[in-house]
Design a protein around this motif. Structure first.
Motif, PDB file in Angstrom:
ATOM      1  N   CYS A 229       0.816  -1.203   0.000  1.00 29.07           N
ATOM      2  CA  CYS A 229       0.000   0.000   0.000  1.00 29.07           C
ATOM      3  C   CYS A 229       0.854   1.259   0.000  1.00 29.07           C
ATOM      4  O   CYS A 229       0.543   2.228  -0.681  1.00 29.07           O
ATOM      5  N   CYS A 231       1.244   3.290   2.477  1.00 27.98           N
ATOM      6  CA  CYS A 231       0.756   4.359   3.357  1.00 27.98           C
ATOM      7  C   CYS A 231       1.693   4.499   4.555  1.00 27.98           C
ATOM      8  O   CYS A 231       2.504   3.622   4.836  1.00 27.98           O
ATOM      9  N   CYS A 262      -6.452   4.009   6.433  1.00 24.90           N
ATOM     10  CA  CYS A 262      -6.063   3.865   5.025  1.00 24.90           C
ATOM     11  C   CYS A 262      -7.117   3.008   4.306  1.00 24.90           C
ATOM     12  O   CYS A 262      -7.389   1.882   4.735  1.00 24.90           O
ATOM     13  N   CYS A 265      -5.482  -0.542   2.916  1.00 25.95           N
ATOM     14  CA  CYS A 265      -4.996  -1.655   3.740  1.00 25.95           C
ATOM     15  C   CYS A 265      -5.615  -1.676   5.129  1.00 25.95           C
ATOM     16  O   CYS A 265      -5.266  -2.536   5.946  1.00 25.95           O
TER      17      CYS A 265
END
Ligand SMILES: [Zn+2]
Length: 284
Positions: A229, A231, A262, A265
């Motif tokens: 991801c 993030c 997020c 995820c």
């Protein structure tokens, strides 16, 4: 071959990409609790993004494939980088899912965005053609970008514990001869399902030779595909800062901890009042 994308060519003028996205798809399906045709849809869009990103040049380029619709699946999107990293999410109404991907999606659009590191992303969109995703990707490249393309996607991770997910994208360069096109059409007309090829062949060259026996495929290199991801707490902070002073002031006035989740995820980043005040000083 597992969890890899293979960069290859055939007959000198055909661009070939073949990906096994099993692990990334399993991860996305688990995170978003997608079952049945929602799982299949998520796998196809994720794999389509991985294949699309592989046509880009720079490591920090990004390719996003998404579908908006009014069916039981309202939104699905995946963003991939040429490195093989991919993230994906899906919004759907579990109760109203149909058996097939196209019925669960219904009418809608297929959207593509290419971010090239600098400047505005390049965006394109077409109405869904079949809603089964692979044909829609083929139609997008043919109509929106005038590039003759063949895309196939497959997944059986829902029905088999050791099932696979993956797909291929084949594009013709402008100087492809009629003879080569005919040979390609003949090979593709006889091609077996993606999952069957992935299960049978460990070696990418053998797999591509089975897919395109008349076209002498050459493998250049492979890259790992993984759900990543990307993030971070810093990115969550940036999201709060860009939400603006008014929003931050409202949050601070509530005097409690706020989560930033997020959407790709589900990681939750918590922000207390002190931190929100610090971010307020950076906001416009
Ligand atoms: Zn994330």
């Amino acid at each position: 071959m597992e969890n890899k994308i293979v960069y290859a060519s055939a007959a000198d003028t055909i661009v070939v990409r073949f990906a096994d996205t099993t692990q990334a798809c399993r991860e996305a399906v688990r995170i978003h609790d997608a079952g049945g045709s929602a799982s299949d849809t998520l796998c196809r869009v994720l794999t389509g993004a991985v294949l699309g990103a592989s046509l880009m040049k720079n490591d920090d380029d990004l390719f996003t494939l998404s579908v908006n619709s009014e069916g039981a699946i309202t939104y699905v999107t995946a963003t991939a980088a040429p490195s093989g990293d991919v993230k994906a999410l899906i919004d759907f109404d579990k109760e109203n899912l149909s058996e097939t991907v196209s019925k669960s999606i219904g009418e809608g659009t297929l959207n593509i965005a290419r971010e090239l590191g600098v400047g505005e992303p390049y965006r394109g969109s077409i109405p869904l053609y079949t809603g089964e995703i692979a044909e829609d990707i083929t139609a997008y490249f043919a109509y929106s970008e005038q590039t003759p393309t063949s895309c196939a996607l497959g997944e059986d991770i829902e029905t088999k514990s050791d099932g696979r997910a993956g797909g291929f994208l084949i594009q013709l360069m402008p100087d492809t001869t009629e003879e080569t096109i005919t040979a390609l059409e003949q090979d593709l007309a006889k091609s077996r399902p993606v999952c069957e090829l992935l299960e049978q062949y460990e070696d990418p060259k053998e797999l591509l030779t089975a897919l395109l026996p008349g076209l002498r495929p050459e493998v250049y290199f492979e890259k790992d595909v993984r759900f990543n991801c990307g993030c971070s707490r810093e990115k969550a902070e940036q999201a709060l800062i860009s939400a603006g002073k008014d929003n931050l002031n409202e949050m601070i006035s509530e005097d409690r901890d706020f989560p930033v989740v997020c959407p790709y995820c589900n990681t939750k980043y918590m922000f207390g009042k002190d931190e929100l005040e610090r971010l307020l000083s950076e906001a416009k």
